[in-house]
Design a protein around this motif. Structure first.
Motif, mmCIF file in Angstrom:
data_model
loop_
_atom_site.group_PDB
_atom_site.id
_atom_site.type_symbol
_atom_site.label_atom_id
_atom_site.label_comp_id
_atom_site.label_asym_id
_atom_site.label_seq_id
_atom_site.Cartn_x
_atom_site.Cartn_y
_atom_site.Cartn_z
ATOM 1 N N ARG A 1 0.846 -1.210 0.000
ATOM 2 C CA ARG A 1 0.000 0.000 0.000
ATOM 3 C C ARG A 1 0.877 1.253 0.000
ATOM 4 O O ARG A 1 0.547 2.237 -0.671
ATOM 5 C CB ARG A 1 -0.923 0.002 1.218
ATOM 6 N N GLU A 2 1.963 1.221 0.740
ATOM 7 C CA GLU A 2 2.859 2.380 0.754
ATOM 8 C C GLU A 2 3.437 2.636 -0.634
ATOM 9 O O GLU A 2 3.719 3.782 -0.992
ATOM 10 C CB GLU A 2 4.006 2.132 1.746
ATOM 11 N N SER A 3 3.602 1.578 -1.422
ATOM 12 C CA SER A 3 4.167 1.703 -2.774
ATOM 13 C C SER A 3 3.100 1.982 -3.826
ATOM 14 O O SER A 3 3.391 1.981 -5.030
ATOM 15 C CB SER A 3 4.916 0.411 -3.138
ATOM 16 N N LYS A 4 1.834 2.215 -3.359
ATOM 17 C CA LYS A 4 0.703 2.499 -4.257
ATOM 18 C C LYS A 4 0.318 1.291 -5.114
ATOM 19 O O LYS A 4 -0.154 1.423 -6.247
ATOM 20 C CB LYS A 4 0.981 3.720 -5.135
ATOM 21 N N TRP A 5 0.552 0.108 -4.569
ATOM 22 C CA TRP A 5 0.051 -1.131 -5.173
ATOM 23 C C TRP A 5 -1.155 -1.558 -4.342
ATOM 24 O O TRP A 5 -1.151 -1.397 -3.119
ATOM 25 C CB TRP A 5 1.113 -2.240 -5.159
ATOM 26 N N THR A 6 -2.171 -2.102 -4.973
ATOM 27 C CA THR A 6 -3.418 -2.410 -4.276
ATOM 28 C C THR A 6 -3.538 -3.896 -3.958
ATOM 29 O O THR A 6 -3.736 -4.716 -4.862
ATOM 30 C CB THR A 6 -4.643 -1.986 -5.134
#
Length: 394
Positions: free
Chosen positions: A247-252
């Motif tokens: 989530r921190e890496s903008k992956w869902t």
């Protein structure tokens, strides 16, 4: 009802006619308004049981609050109809009838509903009946439309799962069970939706995101215009940390558990909720049509009571008055009232006078506290020498 229509409900003593005749008084009212500013129709109000002066003053106050409540409920029902009919003004107008008549026709042919609101009962009881009715209408509409909105939201969520992108749509018919590690005490497969613009970053970084990520375990499951879906295997001990770092890496991260027959179950649920939404939509529409009609009727009966009570307080007993409904427009309403002021300023006593050119003037300082306390104030807190209530039904 056109937004360009406004009504005045006016009561005057029959003494405005030299003969005290009701019909002649109505003719005098028509002459005072003139066809330039509006059209006057007779408005029939029965005589009610009159209590003490103190009771009438309190009832005038109660009716003012009740009328505001009725207007608010009519507005809420109108908003509910607008929502359910998705703002289609033509369809909304078709639902806005009163007792199966257009609003204007209902007002022009108004007769007190003696079955529903028995005129031989004390005024306080009639007011209480109207208060309970408008509260009941408000609660029924609120409950039904809350139910409809909830079902509509559920349906939208289910539909989005079928038509959305890989970050939010259902994965039941996308992820084969063979890709998932199942029934393991140590390993777990995670499904990650990665924006297509940063898939290279994902493939380069996922193995070192946390400890205990199975090397080269990333498998592309599916792709659409916006996202690529990957399956990645980690040790369960680090699953929570891995999801957090994704989530921190903008992956869902997608929460998915394979279930036998899950695709068929989702299809059945979508069909069931779709049918339920249509059913409740029809119920809400029928209730909205009925509630709008009933709330407008209650509002007009409250207006009639306001006119009656104010007429008694203003003109005294024995009762001999004429009531007329003036159909005008928002622009002409002020001119219609000015014309009435000019003709009947003498009814206001010291509160109204004339200047050197003969024009009607108002002396606010001449108005007594008793006059205000008794409710002898027109809409907006402005005193008029006759009974007058202005309203629009939209």
């Amino acid at each position: 009802m056109s937004k360009n229509t406004r009504f005045l409900l006016v009561s005057l003593p029959a003494s405005i006619s030299p003969t005290n005749d009701h019909d002649e008084a109505l003719t005098a009212l028509r002459s005072a308004v003139t066809t330039d500013y509006g059209t006057v129709f007779p408005f029939s109000i029965p005589e009610f049981k009159i209590g003490t002066l103190d009771a009438l003053v309190q009832q005038a106050d109660d009716l003012g609050k009740l009328e505001s409540g009725c207007e608010a409920v009519v507005g809420k029902v109108g908003d509910a109809l607008r929502t359910i009919l998705e703002g289609d003004e033509g369809k909304i107008a078709q639902q806005k009838t009163v007792n199966d008549k257009p609003v204007e026709q209902y007002l022009k042919s108004f007769h007190w509903n003696k079955t529903k609101y028995q005129a031989n009962k004390p005024l306080g009881e009639i007011i209480d009946t109207l208060q309970k009715e408008i509260t009941s209408i408000d609660n029924q509409v609120k409950d039904k439309y809350n139910s409809y909105n909830q079902i509509k939201t559920n349906l939208t969520t289910l539909q989005r799962k079928q038509t959305g992108n890989l970050s939010n749509k259902s994965l039941s018919n996308i992820v084969p069970p063979s890709l998932l590690v199942q029934d393991s005490d140590y390993l777990e497969t995670h499904l990650i939706a990665v924006p297509r613009t940063i898939t290279k970053d994902f493939l380069r970084a996922y193995e070192t995101l946390t400890p205990m990520v199975v090397p080269r375990s990333a498998v592309q499951v599916s792709a659409d215009d916006e996202f690529t879906l990957y399956a990645v295997t980690t040790f369960k001990k680090y699953s929570h940390e891995f999801i957090h770092k994704c989530r921190e890496s903008k992956w869902t991260p997608r929460d998915f558990k394979y279930k036998e027959g899950g695709k068929e179950e989702e299809s059945k649920e979508l069909e069931r909720v779709g049918k339920e939404e249509k059913k409740v939509w029809g119920e809400a529409l029928r209730l909205g049509r009925t509630a709008w009609s009933e709330s407008v009727m209650a509002w007009v009966h409250v207006l009639a009571l306001r006119v009656f009570v104010e007429t008694v307080l203003r003109y005294g007993l024995p009762l001999n008055f004429v009531c007329g409904l003036v159909r005008t427009t928002p622009k002409l309403a002020k001119k219609a009232r000015s014309s009435l002021d000019k003709s009947y300023s003498y009814l206001g006593g010291n509160a109204f006078g004339r200047d050197k050119k003969g024009r009607v003037t108002k002396d606010d300082s001449a108005m007594s506290a008793d006059m205000q306390a008794a409710g002898h104030m027109g809409d907006g807190g402005e005193y008029s020498p006759y009974v007058c209530y202005e309203f629009e039904i939209l």
